[in-house]
Design an enzyme around this catalytic site. Structure first.
Site, PDB file in Angstrom:
ATOM      1  CE1 TYR A 166      -4.193   1.757   1.969  1.00  0.00           C
ATOM      2  CE2 TYR A 166      -3.632   2.173  -0.309  1.00  0.00           C
ATOM      3  CZ  TYR A 166      -4.466   2.344   0.767  1.00  0.00           C
ATOM      4  OH  TYR A 166      -5.590   3.109   0.638  1.00  0.00           O
ATOM      5  CD  GLU A 173      -1.820   5.168  -6.319  1.00  0.00           C
ATOM      6  OE1 GLU A 173      -2.538   6.057  -5.812  1.00  0.00           O
ATOM      7  OE2 GLU A 173      -2.015   3.959  -6.137  1.00  0.00           O
TER       8      GLU A 173
END
Lengths: 244, 348
Positions: A166, A173
């Site tokens: 995660y 990102e």
């Protein structure tokens, strides 16, 4: 592929009747199993594609191009999951699922696809790798759960790998969006300026910055939610082994 | 009768007098003052448990049978001063619906020892406060943009005014709308609930103030483009806007008149002599219908996409409210007019 299912369902569904069942019926379960198997396979294709491309080139650079098409196809396909929640065959929140899927779709199309210059960035590989491993585990988890044969290993993997994947994905990102900023500002991509007859303006550059900022409150909440889920789902086995 | 008199003198006065029928004038002079009930005044005991933990929070003895839930809440508040009545939810079942303040103790399905469950509704704020705050914001904020206060637009435009007369008209309409809302809050509306959760004020103000700023920014922008069809468009938009403002006000007055001051009664609204209320024939919540109309008018007047967005979002929310209201009307009144739709005649 999933378009065929609704076509045939009408005939068989007549027997099931208009009664509302809790959870998916037999037909919905069959459809979901097919959906999750296909998605698992799709992401495996992406994983294999990445590995093969790396071995062929000998470097991490530019691996995005080798899996661009299946990535777009399967990540966009996840939009169906919003439909599953809306129709009720999956007991998740439409809003939450919608948000998660759309954020992935946003990164795939509105950032990586739209801003060609970032496609060769290493940050893209970072989030694509994180997504690939996560999705392979997640879709196999759903497949096995639907068939009531969930191997503990898959359950453990789903609630453990995220701890690393995660943050890894989020880092990839954010770095990608950050890399896209100068090009967006220079070209005015997806931006609308005044004056115009709709008296509206939109600055995509500012919007991307706001998106990045939104990670600050959102990411910790989602991360700690998963940690709490982990304790709940995996926790009981630890209790048995603990001798206080 | 003689037997009664014998009985009255023979037994202990304290219990006998309470139990017997009204004593005839020949009875002994000593007479306890009769309570409201002719029959036995059996006091209730009330225990209040936490709905989640089932802890005993409060025990009230000697509660009058005709005490209301509202009065019980006040008594509970005395022992727990942090839970003022407005934030108490008292229910018969931990997961059940809240009892109303007007409910009377002895009319509830409880024994003489009543057990209630308590849930804390959280900090509360009065509806009037919320409405005044959320409506004053847009009024002030729009004017800041209208007068082009510094730090909004390029400095050379500070304190200038727009050269388009529709911009001045829009400011008047927008301001009129929110002044009307403020006055209605103070003088017209009769609220069912006194309070709402405190966090609502932040949510509501963000919505109203945020959208007001977003709309006002574009309408009062130096680069604002007036409507394509010019005066015709603006005139039509103004007529629609004013018509719906009057309509909306008429409905608010009609709804107010359904309810006597201080009461919380619910009745079916019907058309009155005012033609603007004749829409009640077709719609359950015409106040929302007219509100939508006003904002459509304003959108047409300003030809501004953010205004269209605001209208759309408002419409979605009002439709949700209208459908809920329509459903409760249908549930409560058997003879509810079948022709009515929640918000849009025949459509929605």
């Amino acid at each position: 592929m999933s378009a065929a299912a609704p076509g045939t369902s009408k005939a068989a569904h007549g027997e099931a009747g208009p009664k509302k069942k809790k959870g998916p019926g037999a037909l919905a379960t069959a459809y979901l199993v097919i959906y999750n198997v296909v998605m698992t396979a799709g992401w495996l294709v992406i994983a294999v594609g990445l590995v093969r491309a790396y071995l062929a080139r000998g470097s991490y650079h530019g691996l995005y191009y080798s899996i661009e098409k299946p990535l777009k196809f399967f990540q966009t396909g996840a939009v169906l999951e919003i439909l599953h929640c809306a129709v009720g065959i999956v007991p998740s929140s439409v809003v939450l699922t919608g948000f998660q899927v759309m954020s992935r779709v946003f990164l795939t199309w509105a950032v990586t696809h739209s801003v060609r210059e970032v496609q060769s960035e290493d940050s893209v590989l970072l989030f694509v790798t994180a997504w690939t491993i996560t999705e392979i585990i997640r879709y196999s988890f759903y497949t096995f759960s639907l068939l009531n044969h969930l191997p503990y290993l898959i359950k453990w993997a789903r609630y453990t790998f995220f701890i690393v994947l995660y943050p890894m994905g989020v880092t990839g990102e954010l770095l990608t969006i950050y890399a896209a900023l100068p090009y967006v500002q220079k070209t005015g991509l997806y931006s609308v300026t005044l004056p115009n007859k709709y008296n509206f303006s939109f600055d995509y550059y500012t919007f991307l910055i706001l998106v990045m900022v939104s990670y600050i409150p959102l990411f910790p909440q989602l991360y700690f939610h998963m940690i709490r889920q982990r304790k709940k789902v995996l926790g009981h086995t630890e209790d048995y082994s603990k001798i206080e | 009768m003689d037997a009664l008199a014998l009985e009255a003198t023979g037994s202990k006065k304290a219990t006998a007098v309470a139990v017997t029928a009204p004593i005839p004038s020949q009875a002994p002079a000593k007479r306890k003052p009769a309570k409201k009930a002719k029959k036995a005044v059996v006091f209730f005991e009330v225990e209040i448990l936490d709905a989640k933990t089932k802890d005993k929070l409060c025990f009230l003895d000697k509660v009058e049978p005709n005490a209301t839930i509202g009065e019980i809440k006040s008594m509970f508040h005395k022992s727990h001063p942090q839970w003022y009545p407005a934030r108490q939810s008292i229910r018969l079942d931990p997961k059940g619906k809240s009892l109303k303040d007007e409910d009377v103790l002895q009319q509830l399905p409880v024994g003489t020892t009543a057990t209630f469950y308590f849930r804390d509704l959280g900090a509360q704020i009065s509806w009037v406060t919320v409405f005044l705050t959320e409506y004053t914001g847009p009024l002030v904020i729009y004017l800041l943009f209208y007068f082009r206060v510094p730090f909004i637009y390029t400095p050379k435009y500070d304190f200038t005014t727009s050269k388009h007369w529709v911009v001045h008209l829009a400011c008047m309409c927008h301001s009129f709308h929110y002044v009307k809302r403020l006055l209605e809050t103070l003088f017209v509306h009769r609220f069912s609930h006194g309070t709402m959760p405190l966090r609502n004020i932040f949510k509501n103000c963000t919505y109203y103030w945020g959208f007001a700023a977003w709309m006002a920014y574009y309408i009062n922008h130096p680069l604002y483009t007036p409507p394509i069809y010019g005066e015709q468009q603006i005139r039509l938009a103004l007529i629609v806007f004013l018509f719906c403002q009057i309509g909306n006000f008429s409905i608010h007055i009609a709804l107010r008149n359904l309810r006597p001051p201080g009461s919380k009664t619910r009745k079916i609204p019907y058309p009155t002599k005012n033609p603007f209320t004749w829409i009640f024939l077709l719609v359950s919540c015409p106040n929302y219908t007219y509100e939508l109309g006003s904002w459509l008018g304003f959108t047409l007047m300003t030809q501004c996409l953010p205004v269209a967005f605001f209208t759309l979002v408002g419409f979605i929310q009002m439709t949700v409210w209208a459908k809920g209201k329509h459903r409760s009307y249908l549930k409560e009144f058997r003879d509810y007019p079948p022709l009515r739709s929640p918000i849009l005649p025949f459509v929605l």
